[in-house]
Each structure stands twice: as structure tokens, then as C-alpha cells.
Design a protein around this motif. Sequence first.
Motif, PDB file in Angstrom:
ATOM      1  N   ASN A  68       0.815  -1.210   0.000  1.00  0.00           N
ATOM      2  CA  ASN A  68       0.000   0.000   0.000  1.00  0.00           C
ATOM      3  C   ASN A  68       0.852   1.264   0.000  1.00  0.00           C
ATOM      4  OD1 ASN A  68      -3.151  -0.661   0.596  1.00  0.00           O
ATOM      5  ND2 ASN A  68      -1.817  -2.214   1.486  1.00  0.00           N
ATOM      6  N   ALA A  69       2.077   1.157  -0.481  1.00  0.00           N
ATOM      7  CA  ALA A  69       2.962   2.310  -0.510  1.00  0.00           C
ATOM      8  C   ALA A  69       2.477   3.346  -1.518  1.00  0.00           C
ATOM      9  CB  ALA A  69       4.389   1.872  -0.860  1.00  0.00           C
ATOM     10  N   TRP A  70       2.845   4.589  -1.294  1.00  0.00           N
ATOM     11  CA  TRP A  70       2.467   5.658  -2.232  1.00  0.00           C
ATOM     12  C   TRP A  70       3.012   5.375  -3.631  1.00  0.00           C
ATOM     13  CZ3 TRP A  70       6.448   8.304  -4.582  1.00  0.00           C
ATOM     14  CH2 TRP A  70       7.711   8.199  -3.976  1.00  0.00           C
ATOM     15  N   TRP A  71       4.074   4.581  -3.715  1.00  0.00           N
ATOM     16  CA  TRP A  71       4.692   4.263  -5.008  1.00  0.00           C
ATOM     17  C   TRP A  71       4.298   2.875  -5.501  1.00  0.00           C
ATOM     18  CZ3 TRP A  71       7.915   0.026  -4.585  1.00  0.00           C
ATOM     19  CH2 TRP A  71       8.389  -0.283  -3.297  1.00  0.00           C
ATOM     20  N   GLN A  72       3.210   2.296  -4.974  1.00  0.00           N
ATOM     21  CA  GLN A  72       2.836   0.908  -5.263  1.00  0.00           C
ATOM     22  C   GLN A  72       2.682   0.626  -6.749  1.00  0.00           C
ATOM     23  OE1 GLN A  72       2.621  -1.105  -2.482  1.00  0.00           O
ATOM     24  NE2 GLN A  72       2.733  -2.788  -3.951  1.00  0.00           N
ATOM     25  N   ASN A  73       2.233   1.616  -7.511  1.00  0.00           N
ATOM     26  CA  ASN A  73       2.037   1.400  -8.954  1.00  0.00           C
ATOM     27  C   ASN A  73       3.303   0.923  -9.656  1.00  0.00           C
ATOM     28  OD1 ASN A  73      -0.684   2.042  -9.035  1.00  0.00           O
ATOM     29  ND2 ASN A  73      -0.363   4.179  -9.602  1.00  0.00           N
ATOM     30  N   LEU A  74       4.473   1.231  -9.083  1.00  0.00           N
ATOM     31  CA  LEU A  74       5.726   0.810  -9.713  1.00  0.00           C
ATOM     32  C   LEU A  74       5.871  -0.706  -9.729  1.00  0.00           C
ATOM     33  CD1 LEU A  74       8.242   3.393  -8.159  1.00  0.00           C
ATOM     34  CD2 LEU A  74       7.212   3.458 -10.438  1.00  0.00           C
ATOM     35  N   LEU A  75       5.185  -1.390  -8.813  1.00  0.00           N
ATOM     36  CA  LEU A  75       5.300  -2.846  -8.725  1.00  0.00           C
ATOM     37  C   LEU A  75       4.153  -3.568  -9.430  1.00  0.00           C
ATOM     38  CD1 LEU A  75       6.378  -3.295  -4.980  1.00  0.00           C
ATOM     39  CD2 LEU A  75       7.823  -3.055  -7.007  1.00  0.00           C
ATOM     40  N   LEU A  76       3.266  -2.805 -10.055  1.00  0.00           N
ATOM     41  CA  LEU A  76       2.079  -3.382 -10.669  1.00  0.00           C
ATOM     42  C   LEU A  76       2.101  -3.175 -12.179  1.00  0.00           C
ATOM     43  CD1 LEU A  76      -0.550  -2.089  -8.079  1.00  0.00           C
ATOM     44  CD2 LEU A  76       0.611  -4.312  -8.103  1.00  0.00           C
ATOM     45  N   GLU A  77       1.282  -3.902 -12.864  1.00  0.00           N
ATOM     46  CA  GLU A  77       1.219  -3.832 -14.313  1.00  0.00           C
ATOM     47  C   GLU A  77       0.540  -2.540 -14.764  1.00  0.00           C
ATOM     48  OE1 GLU A  77      -0.287  -6.729 -17.982  1.00  0.00           O
ATOM     49  OE2 GLU A  77      -0.891  -7.127 -15.915  1.00  0.00           O
ATOM     50  N   GLY A  78       1.047  -1.931 -15.828  1.00  0.00           N
ATOM     51  CA  GLY A  78       0.296  -0.847 -16.434  1.00  0.00           C
ATOM     52  C   GLY A  78       0.949   0.514 -16.495  1.00  0.00           C
ATOM     53  N   ASN A  79       2.141   0.718 -15.927  1.00  0.00           N
ATOM     54  CA  ASN A  79       2.836   2.002 -16.023  1.00  0.00           C
ATOM     55  C   ASN A  79       2.025   3.179 -15.484  1.00  0.00           C
ATOM     56  OD1 ASN A  79       5.112   0.834 -17.226  1.00  0.00           O
ATOM     57  ND2 ASN A  79       4.257   1.079 -19.293  1.00  0.00           N
ATOM     58  N   ALA A  80       1.181   2.941 -14.490  1.00  0.00           N
ATOM     59  CA  ALA A  80       0.443   4.053 -13.881  1.00  0.00           C
ATOM     60  C   ALA A  80       1.423   4.930 -13.099  1.00  0.00           C
ATOM     61  CB  ALA A  80      -0.653   3.527 -12.953  1.00  0.00           C
ATOM     62  N   PRO A  81       1.166   6.237 -13.018  1.00  0.00           N
ATOM     63  CA  PRO A  81       2.122   7.135 -12.366  1.00  0.00           C
ATOM     64  C   PRO A  81       2.123   6.994 -10.852  1.00  0.00           C
ATOM     65  CG  PRO A  81       0.144   8.334 -12.974  1.00  0.00           C
ATOM     66  CD  PRO A  81      -0.005   6.958 -13.557  1.00  0.00           C
ATOM     67  N   ASN A 486      -6.365  -4.616   0.261  1.00  0.00           N
ATOM     68  CA  ASN A 486      -7.151  -3.407   0.430  1.00  0.00           C
ATOM     69  C   ASN A 486      -7.740  -3.370   1.842  1.00  0.00           C
ATOM     70  OD1 ASN A 486      -8.477  -1.002  -0.711  1.00  0.00           O
ATOM     71  ND2 ASN A 486     -10.364  -2.161  -0.408  1.00  0.00           N
ATOM     72  N   ASP A 487      -7.649  -2.239   2.507  1.00  0.00           N
ATOM     73  CA  ASP A 487      -8.360  -1.971   3.769  1.00  0.00           C
ATOM     74  C   ASP A 487      -7.975  -2.874   4.933  1.00  0.00           C
ATOM     75  OD1 ASP A 487      -9.708  -0.123   2.248  1.00  0.00           O
ATOM     76  OD2 ASP A 487     -11.654  -1.101   2.348  1.00  0.00           O
ATOM     77  N   HIS A 488      -6.802  -3.456   4.948  1.00  0.00           N
ATOM     78  CA  HIS A 488      -6.446  -4.315   6.076  1.00  0.00           C
ATOM     79  C   HIS A 488      -6.536  -3.582   7.407  1.00  0.00           C
ATOM     80  CE1 HIS A 488      -4.144  -8.018   4.346  1.00  0.00           C
ATOM     81  NE2 HIS A 488      -5.247  -7.755   3.656  1.00  0.00           N
ATOM     82  N   HIS A 489      -6.093  -2.310   7.431  1.00  0.00           N
ATOM     83  CA  HIS A 489      -6.122  -1.588   8.715  1.00  0.00           C
ATOM     84  C   HIS A 489      -7.548  -1.388   9.202  1.00  0.00           C
ATOM     85  CE1 HIS A 489      -6.485   1.262   5.530  1.00  0.00           C
ATOM     86  NE2 HIS A 489      -6.126   2.350   6.171  1.00  0.00           N
ATOM     87  N   PHE A 490      -8.505  -1.233   8.282  1.00  0.00           N
ATOM     88  CA  PHE A 490      -9.904  -1.137   8.704  1.00  0.00           C
ATOM     89  C   PHE A 490     -10.364  -2.471   9.303  1.00  0.00           C
ATOM     90  CE2 PHE A 490     -10.787   1.887   4.860  1.00  0.00           C
ATOM     91  CZ  PHE A 490      -9.950   2.837   5.409  1.00  0.00           C
ATOM     92  N   HIS A 491     -10.161  -3.541   8.550  1.00  0.00           N
ATOM     93  CA  HIS A 491     -10.655  -4.856   8.955  1.00  0.00           C
ATOM     94  C   HIS A 491     -10.013  -5.320  10.258  1.00  0.00           C
ATOM     95  CE1 HIS A 491     -11.783  -6.024   4.517  1.00  0.00           C
ATOM     96  NE2 HIS A 491     -11.942  -4.735   4.753  1.00  0.00           N
ATOM     97  N   TYR A 492      -8.681  -5.341  10.269  1.00  0.00           N
ATOM     98  CA  TYR A 492      -7.978  -5.889  11.421  1.00  0.00           C
ATOM     99  C   TYR A 492      -7.993  -4.924  12.599  1.00  0.00           C
ATOM    100  CZ  TYR A 492      -6.331  -9.146   7.833  1.00  0.00           C
ATOM    101  OH  TYR A 492      -6.262 -10.069   6.813  1.00  0.00           O
ATOM    102  N   PHE A 557      -4.277  -2.993  -6.326  1.00  0.00           N
ATOM    103  CA  PHE A 557      -5.080  -2.549  -7.460  1.00  0.00           C
ATOM    104  C   PHE A 557      -4.419  -1.311  -8.067  1.00  0.00           C
ATOM    105  CE2 PHE A 557      -8.015  -4.721  -4.597  1.00  0.00           C
ATOM    106  CZ  PHE A 557      -8.614  -5.633  -5.463  1.00  0.00           C
ATOM    107  N   LYS A 558      -4.214  -1.332  -9.368  1.00  0.00           N
ATOM    108  CA  LYS A 558      -3.613  -0.178 -10.046  1.00  0.00           C
ATOM    109  C   LYS A 558      -4.562   1.011  -9.950  1.00  0.00           C
ATOM    110  CE  LYS A 558      -3.815   0.327 -14.506  1.00  0.00           C
ATOM    111  NZ  LYS A 558      -3.639   0.137 -15.966  1.00  0.00           N
ATOM    112  N   MET A 559      -4.032   2.181  -9.597  1.00  0.00           N
ATOM    113  CA  MET A 559      -4.845   3.390  -9.455  1.00  0.00           C
ATOM    114  C   MET A 559      -4.174   4.517 -10.230  1.00  0.00           C
ATOM    115  SD  MET A 559      -7.064   2.063  -7.311  1.00  0.00           S
ATOM    116  CE  MET A 559      -8.017   3.361  -6.555  1.00  0.00           C
TER     117      MET A 559
END
Length: 785
Positions: A68-81, A486-492, A557-559
Motif C-alpha cells: 500500500n505504498a504511495w509508489w505501489q504502482n511501480l510494482l504493478l502492471e500498467g505504467n500508472a504514475p 485493500n483496507d487491512h487496517h480497517f478490517h484488522y 489494485f492499479k490506481m
Amino acid sequence: SSSSSSSSSASSSASSASSSSRREVIAIDIGSLPPPNANVTELFSTRTHPVKPLNVAEKLLGSALPTNAWWQNLLLEGNAPVIPNPYSMAVTSQGVQFCYSERLLAMTNISLIGGWVPDITVSLAGGFSGSPVVTGYDDLSATVEIPGEIRVPIVRGNPFPAVEIKKGYPIIKTLIQIKSLEIPEGISVSDGSTVYQILLGNGQNWLLYARPALQLEWINGTMLRANPNGEPFSGVLRLGMLTCGVATIPWLPGRIPACDAEVVSKLLPHLHRYPVGGTFSYAVSGDSAEISYELETRGDDVGDGGLVMMMMPHHLLMLDNPVQAKALRNVTLIGGGWQTILNYWTVRGPLTPFFTTDDQPVFKLTLDLPKIEFYPPSNLNGDAASFVLKTLKADVERPFGGGKVPDTYHYGKALARIARLALIANDMGQEALMQKAVKKVQDAFESWFGGESPSNKLVYDTTWGGLVVQKGLAQPIFDYGNAYYNDHHFHYGYMIYALAVWFHLSPETAIQSMDGKLVNYARALVSDIAHPNTTEQWSKLRHKDFYEGHSWASGLFKMMDGREQESCSEAVNAYYAVSLLGQVLGDADMENLGRVMTAMEVQSARTYWQIPGLAFEVDPNLFPGGFYPPTFSNNAMIGVMGANMASHSTWFGTQVEFVHGIQMIPFTPITDALLPRSFVIKEFGQVAQAFIRKKPAIMTSWAGYVHMAQAIIDPRGSWDALMPMNASGFDDGNSMTAALYWAATRPDSEKIFSNAANAAGSTKAASSSSSSSSSSKAATESYFN
């Protein structure tokens, strides 16, 4: 009469003393507890995740990876910024792309969207032979390399990101026609560097710093090349936009003056060294914590310059000297100083430049810490207690709810609801009811961790490193995306709260539960969302953004707008619960970590989610014009906050009670820090509109929360509106008992609920209402009038 009053006073004092003893938190001797499991797989079975981390160096795979890092998109598919601020950035096979999103800001009365269109790109002639790889990260940065060609340290708040080039001929490409290219008059290059200003046709003024010096030449109207007839370049480029000529505040008249050579010459000494990483740390002392951001830098020491970095509004609120904060804003925005060339705006308001002369600077800020308590500061008044007791008896008998094991979110909320009933029973001296509620919590946890529902049980994911619901690995959106982090801190967070209450009220049964293993199941849940450092099994504070102060919740999830978070209040609840558990387990490190993370979450929520936010309570003149456009500000609350967007809506609907309510729940003692009376007075007129809306009618589940918010400013009105409501209609994380208890334990509650006759009369009158909706509508109209 005098004798009766004296008797009542004595009775009240005795009750208060008895309540105080029941409220005492006795920490378990941590030495008596089993040591933490060295390996989480001793507690949970393992699975691999269908989503694999992409573009990551082999050396990083030995530890748990961020999800859930602010830079998470770098590890996911799709070249999102990614959005480090003040720019959005991407590193792709096309080059290093920069976008200053403020110019794309789409503003409506319910949304702000920054957008993503690369303004300017740095690449190499002939392109790249490799692909981008994340080779390192820390609390404030992520480093991306195209091995053997370029390295890009992306650091939070860096207005001039660096591109380190091993060897090649840099190419500068722009989306908009280049209007002019020039070396500012009077700028010396004797120190071995070059500075260019690149003015685009849309008015953007980009500054390119190169060390060693290079020569840029035109290829065409949107492309420049370095050293076309000379040696290949080996060194560092820094690129950033100057805010010369742009709007002072995006939605108000007034523009910053154009740049001149003198302006640029004053900035130059701060460009020779550049940040490449940074760490976050804290030290707690009493009711405050010293927050430290220690930056790692590279570059040359030339002259007296140090770094220039950008501070967000909540950073200014933590400066030891409030005068310093005002001086920084005045110089940057309205003082005419040269720092106005760094007047960046983001979706969360303006950034403020901060300068240092240190080569390896440490920014130190002071954070006030809230009290972390199980119980409200006020006692339950004896005259209201009889009514609370009646509902308590009924609510403790309520079914657990939601099926056997529906999902971690609703299961957690139900656990927290029952745990809250146990606390209320304890506070009221109702031992049998307390034990009955605790037993329900015990049975629910032992069923969950005991694996009686194998399809929904928690398993340990060895791919990323975390606890996920097994069923969700094959169904990404099951349980709100839990298996996709997603939302682990809410759930747990809800579960950790219930565990803390259990250890507080019945430590013997908790310690012995599950053959003594319960404490380590509890520690595992905490480690999933709040581990203090990165290890082979856990990532550091999974959701927390140390620069922005709040958490992110988007998981794998890519955002395109960066990370997002909906419920700031449920994030607060998570860290509050961690601190409570640390208290009862006698674990000071866990307690302090939870307390600091709670304080950071509260501060950022009050600064950015609430409108007008904390900054305007501290000093209404600190940010003239506000953070958000006036039409958007009228909403008073943000429903979903993204790195590059903000929306007055939620993932599940746009009704006003959804938007406000999801930023309130659950109501516990920490709510006093999150929802101060001063804000609720401004907010309540907005959310109370739900009661006079014809269609759709407000649901009881949400009406209960809204009236609990009402209790912050009008406890008796809240009580009167709650009493006739249908107890079975309350949200699965709430109860009639908790709502009435909350209303009756507000400050000055003993005066408000001063005698049983008034309380009974109020109840009788409220009960004559035909429905909770009509009663709520009457209360709302009374408020508006």
C-alpha cells in the motif's frame, strides 16, 4: 430537599470512585506471556498470491514487499504514475515522465481531479535497452533504475527530481511546443554545472540543471538533445517547474511575477546536492513526540547551499515556532520573495519550500499526542444509566450477526460492537453482562482462528508477506479486496480493538485461550498493519504514508490517481486499537507506535478530509484562499481522498450521510480527538440534511451514527432522537446501547441528564413519535431553526 441533594451527590461520588477502579487498565506482565512466534507460519497455513510483484530487483525479494505504498504502482502492471509531490511521475521504456497536475485540475462541486499527461520527458538518444526496475526504497523514496543506463531516486516533496545518467546523450521531449530555450542571463557555469530554462507554449517554465555542464540543441519544436556533436553525458540532470507566471491560488485572481535571472541565481546553490532517500523516526516524551525525517543526499558541495524540499500544510502545524510557519507562507505566497517560484499546489492544498544548509539534513517536527483510553473522560450519569442498562441487556443478547464468518470487515465490526458492550457493562458494574459479552468475543475469535470456516480463514501470503482471506485469492473483490491488501487496517483494526478489550477485561481467559496462542494471533494481526520495520515476514506499517501522515488503502489494485483512502476514521481506529493492545500487554513499544500513528492519522484527517481543516483553526490567515475551491469546500467533508484526487462521495454511494458517516465510525474515546466540537458545529448542518431528504430516506444504521455526531454539540437532542429508534436497525458495528452511552458521557453530561424525571419525560415524549425518522426530522428542523 437539601438532604436529598446531598445524598444524591454522595451517591454520585461513590459511583464515580467505583467506576474509576473498574476503568483502571492493569497491564499484563509481558514476561508472563509467550514470546512472539519466530515464524508466522507456525500459526497460519501459507499460500502464494496470484499477483506477482513486477519490475523489482532480486535483492528486494528476500523481505516482505510493500502493498500500500504511495509508489505501489511501480510494482504493478500498467505504467500508472506515482505522485511524490509536487509532480506526478512515471519511469517507463519511453523515459522519465513529469507532470505538474495542477494545470489539469478538473474542479466540480463534488470532485477535484489532477489528471495525468506527461508535460516533459527525459530519455536517451536511441532509447533504452532495458526495462525499469525498482532497486530500493525507504520511508520517503523509491529508486527506479534501467540497469546500466539511468537511476531515478523518486523522493517525497522534492521539487527538482534527479535523473542520474551513466552514459548517453540525453533527450528532452515535451508535450507542448517549446517556446524558448535559454541559459538565464548572468548565471555562472564556472562551477561545472549548466542551467537552462525551457519555456513551453502553455506558459510552463521548466528549469533543467545539469552537472557536469552540457549543451542543449533543438531537434524540433518539442525535442531537445544534449551534446549532439560532443562526448556522451555522464552525470545528473535535475528537472523542475518554476511557478513563475502561474496563478497564486488556482481558483482566485492574481499571478506570480515572471522569472528573471536574479530569481534563478538564488535557487542555484540549492540544486548541487539532491535527496536520494529518507527515513522516518519518532521519540515519545509525555504527550508529544519528536518526528524526524532524515534525508540521504548525493551531489557536490558548492558554496553555502543545501537542499530545498517541499512541506505539506500539516508539516507547518508541527513546527516548534508558529511564527516560523507564518513567515514561510508569507514569503512563499504573498511576500514577493524569490521563493514564490516554488509555489506548488496539489489536490491537498499548497506546498511550502523549506531550505537547509546541511548536507545530510534532518527535519525535526513536534507532534501532539492524544490520550489513548478505553473509556470516555466523563462518567455515565446515574439518571441516564437505567435507560442504558435496559438497552444493554437486550443488545448483549443480540445475535452475533452476519452469518458464521461472512468477511473480515463485518466480522471485525461485529466483534468490536460486542467488545464495546463489554466495556460499557464493566463501566456500569454489570459483571454478569460483561462476562457474557466477553464470552461472545472469545467464542468468535476461537472459531475464526480455529479454522472452523476453512474457505474464509486467514492464511499467510508468502508472495507479498501478509495475512489474507483465503477465499479472496481467487476472487479479488471478495471481502472488499482483503486478499489484495485493500483496507487491512480497517478490517484488522476492529479485531485488534476487540482483542484489546478482551485482554483488559478478562486477561486470564485471553492468556489461556487457544492453548496460550491467542496473544500471538493478536500480535500477528498487529504485525500485518503496524509492524515497526520491514522483515522477511512483514512490511513496515503496511498502510502508512510517513510524508503525508495518513494511510493509503488501495492494495494491489492499479490506481491512475495514485493510492486512495476512504475512511480516515477507521484508519484512526486501527492505530488506536494497536495502542490499546500495547497498553494491556505491557508492550510500551507497541503502545507508543500505535499512539504516534494515531496522532498522525488524526492530524492529517483534520487537515485534509475535514473542510475547513485544522490549519484554519490554528491560524485562519496561514493559507489565504483555502485548500479547496469554494464550491467544493461547501461540502465540509471529503469522502475519498486520492494522491491526485478528492471526492465528496464514497465507493458505495453519494448520500451525504455516507460521506460524513464513513469519516466518523466507529465512535470510541479517540473520536473526541478526531471530531472536535468546533468542526462538528460547522459540519452538522450538512449531514443533517439527510433527515429532511424525501428520497431515499436515511437508513437507521446511518441515522444512529449521525445522531452520535450530534451528541458532540447537542447531547440531549441526540439522546431524544436516539431513544425511539429501532435497536435492531443499528449498523453491525454499532448498537443502541453504545449510542446512548456515547450521548450520556459527553462533557457536562451530568448537568444535561441531571435527574431521572427529566430523562423519563424526555423518553416518554420521544417514544410518542410515530417513527425514528419523524423524530430525527423534528430534531433536525429544531437544529436548523
